[in-house]
Scaffold this motif. Structure first.
Motif, short mmCIF file in Angstrom:
data_model
loop_
_atom_site.label_atom_id
_atom_site.label_comp_id
_atom_site.label_asym_id
_atom_site.label_seq_id
_atom_site.Cartn_x
_atom_site.Cartn_y
_atom_site.Cartn_z
N ARG A 87 -4.52 36.03 -15.70
CA ARG A 87 -5.41 35.05 -15.05
C ARG A 87 -5.16 34.99 -13.55
N VAL A 88 -3.88 35.04 -13.16
CA VAL A 88 -3.53 35.02 -11.73
C VAL A 88 -4.17 36.19 -11.01
N LYS A 89 -4.12 37.38 -11.63
CA LYS A 89 -4.68 38.58 -11.02
C LYS A 89 -6.21 38.52 -10.98
N LEU A 90 -6.81 38.07 -12.08
CA LEU A 90 -8.28 38.03 -12.16
C LEU A 90 -8.89 37.05 -11.17
N PHE A 91 -8.25 35.88 -11.04
CA PHE A 91 -8.82 34.82 -10.21
C PHE A 91 -8.10 34.66 -8.87
N LYS A 92 -7.12 35.56 -8.63
CA LYS A 92 -6.37 35.55 -7.36
C LYS A 92 -5.81 34.15 -7.06
N LEU A 93 -5.17 33.57 -8.05
CA LEU A 93 -4.62 32.22 -7.89
C LEU A 93 -3.39 32.23 -6.99
N LYS A 94 -3.33 31.28 -6.10
CA LYS A 94 -2.15 31.12 -5.23
C LYS A 94 -1.17 30.12 -5.82
N LYS A 95 -1.66 29.34 -6.78
CA LYS A 95 -0.82 28.33 -7.42
C LYS A 95 -1.08 28.36 -8.93
N LEU A 96 -0.01 28.32 -9.72
CA LEU A 96 -0.18 28.34 -11.17
C LEU A 96 -0.77 27.02 -11.66
N PRO A 97 -1.63 27.08 -12.68
CA PRO A 97 -2.21 25.84 -13.23
C PRO A 97 -1.13 24.93 -13.80
N GLU A 98 -1.34 23.63 -13.69
CA GLU A 98 -0.38 22.64 -14.17
C GLU A 98 -1.08 21.53 -14.92
N LEU A 99 -0.32 20.87 -15.80
CA LEU A 99 -0.79 19.63 -16.40
C LEU A 99 -0.40 18.48 -15.47
N PRO A 100 -1.09 17.34 -15.54
CA PRO A 100 -0.65 16.18 -14.77
C PRO A 100 0.81 15.87 -15.07
N GLU A 101 1.55 15.51 -14.06
CA GLU A 101 3.00 15.37 -14.16
C GLU A 101 3.42 14.38 -15.25
N ASN A 102 2.70 13.26 -15.37
CA ASN A 102 3.08 12.25 -16.38
C ASN A 102 2.90 12.78 -17.80
N ILE A 103 1.89 13.62 -18.01
CA ILE A 103 1.68 14.23 -19.34
C ILE A 103 2.72 15.31 -19.60
N HIS A 104 2.94 16.16 -18.62
CA HIS A 104 3.92 17.24 -18.75
C HIS A 104 5.32 16.70 -19.07
N ASN A 105 5.73 15.66 -18.38
CA ASN A 105 7.07 15.10 -18.57
C ASN A 105 7.29 14.51 -19.95
N LYS A 106 6.21 14.16 -20.63
CA LYS A 106 6.32 13.66 -22.01
C LYS A 106 6.27 14.82 -23.00
N LEU A 107 5.41 15.78 -22.75
CA LEU A 107 5.22 16.89 -23.69
C LEU A 107 6.44 17.80 -23.82
N ILE A 108 7.27 17.87 -22.77
CA ILE A 108 8.42 18.78 -22.84
C ILE A 108 9.41 18.38 -23.94
#
Length: 230
Positions: A87-108
Motif C-alpha cells: 500500500r505504501v508503494k502503490l499510494f506513495k504514503l509518507k506516513k503509515l495509516p493509524e487508528l485514533p490513539e484512544n482506540i489503539h491504546n485500548k485495542l493493544i
C-alpha cells in the motif's frame, strides 16, 4: 556509516524473514509456528528436542533483545508487512495509516485476552476446530487471509491487537536487556513515528513490549537519534 549499517541490518532482516517464510510454506502447516509448537506440547505432553530448542531460543532472544521473533522470524508478520508495504508503494504514503490513539491504546490489550482464551482452549482440550467445521490449517489460512487484507489498511493489525504469540512475547519484553531509546540528538520531528508499523509514539515513550524490533524508526531517523543498546 550509520545509514550503511542500517541498510545492511534491514537486508539481513529481510533475508531472515524470507528464509523462515519459505520454510513455513514448504512445511504445509499454516498454524502460527510458536503457537503450533505450544499446542502440540500441551496436548500430547511431549517436549521433543526441536520444541525445546526453538522455544528456549525464542524466550532467550526475547529476554535479551525484545520481540525480535515478531520482527525477524514470524512468517505471518512477514506476510502482513508485505501487505502494508504494498500500500505504501502503490499510494506513495509518507506516513503509515493509524487508528485514533484512544482506540489503539485500548485495542493493544485485546491480544492478551486472545492468549488467555487460547490457553483455556488448549488446556481443557476444547475442540474449537470441530465446532467451526474447520481443520487447524483451514482455520489458520482463513485468519491469515483476512488479516493480510486488513494489514493493507492498518499495518500489522494482527500483531498489534490479536496475536497470542505477540502477547506472550510482550510479557517477556517488558524489560529486555537491549532497549530502544531516544538520545539527545532527537529534534522531535516524529519521522520515526510516521514509519512505525506498531503505532508507537517514540517521542513520548518507547513501549518496549509493543516494539517488534523492525528498526524502521532507526532507518527513518535523519539525526541518528535512536539507540539500541543495554
Amino acid at each position: 556509516m550509520m545509514v550503511n549499517l542500517m541498510d545492511k541490518l534491514q537486508i539481513l532482516r529481510k533475508i531472515s524473514q524470507t528464509a523462515v517464510f519459505i520454510k513455513f510454506i514448504l512445511s504445509g502447516s499454516y498454524v502460527l509456528m510458536l503457537i503450533g509448537l505450544m499446542d502440540k506440547f500441551m496436548l500430547s505432553g511431549f517436549a521433543g528436542k526441536n520444541f525445546i530448542i526453538i522455544f528456549l531460543a525464542v524466550i532467550v532472544l526475547t529476554l535479551i533483545f525484545g520481540r525480535v521473533y515478531c520482527g525477524w522470524l514470524c512468517p505471518w508478520g512477514f506476510l502482513f508487512e508485505l501487505s502494508y508495504i504494498l500500500r505504501v508503494k502503490l499510494f506513495k504514503l509518507k506516513k503509515l495509516p493509524e487508528l485514533p490513539e484512544n482506540i489503539h491504546n485500548k485495542l493493544i490489550y485485546l491480544k492478551y485476552i486472545v492468549l488467555f482464551l487460547f490457553i483455556i482452549i488448549t488446556v481443557f482440550q476444547l475442540n474449537l476446530y470441530a465446532l467451526l467445521g474447520l481443520s487447524k490449517n483451514a482455520m489458520a489460512l482463513v485468519v491469515l487471509t483476512v488479516f493480510t487484507i486488513i494489514s493493507f489498511f492498518n499495518p500489522r493489525a494482527f500483531c498489534k491487537y490479536f496475536c497470542p504469540v505477540g502477547a506472550l512475547l510482550s510479557i517477556l519484553s517488558i524489560k529486555p536487556l537491549f532497549k530502544l531509546k531516544l538520545n539527545n540528538n532527537c529534534v522531535r520531528c516524529k519521522l520515526c513515528e510516521r514509519k512505525c508499523p506498531m503505532q508507537i509514539k517514540l517521542t513520548n515513550d518507547v513501549n518496549q513490549k509493543e516494539c517488534v524490533r523492525c528498526f524502521e524508526c532507526k532507518s527513518a531517523c535523519k539525526k541518528d537519534a535512536i539507540d539500541f543498546k543495554i
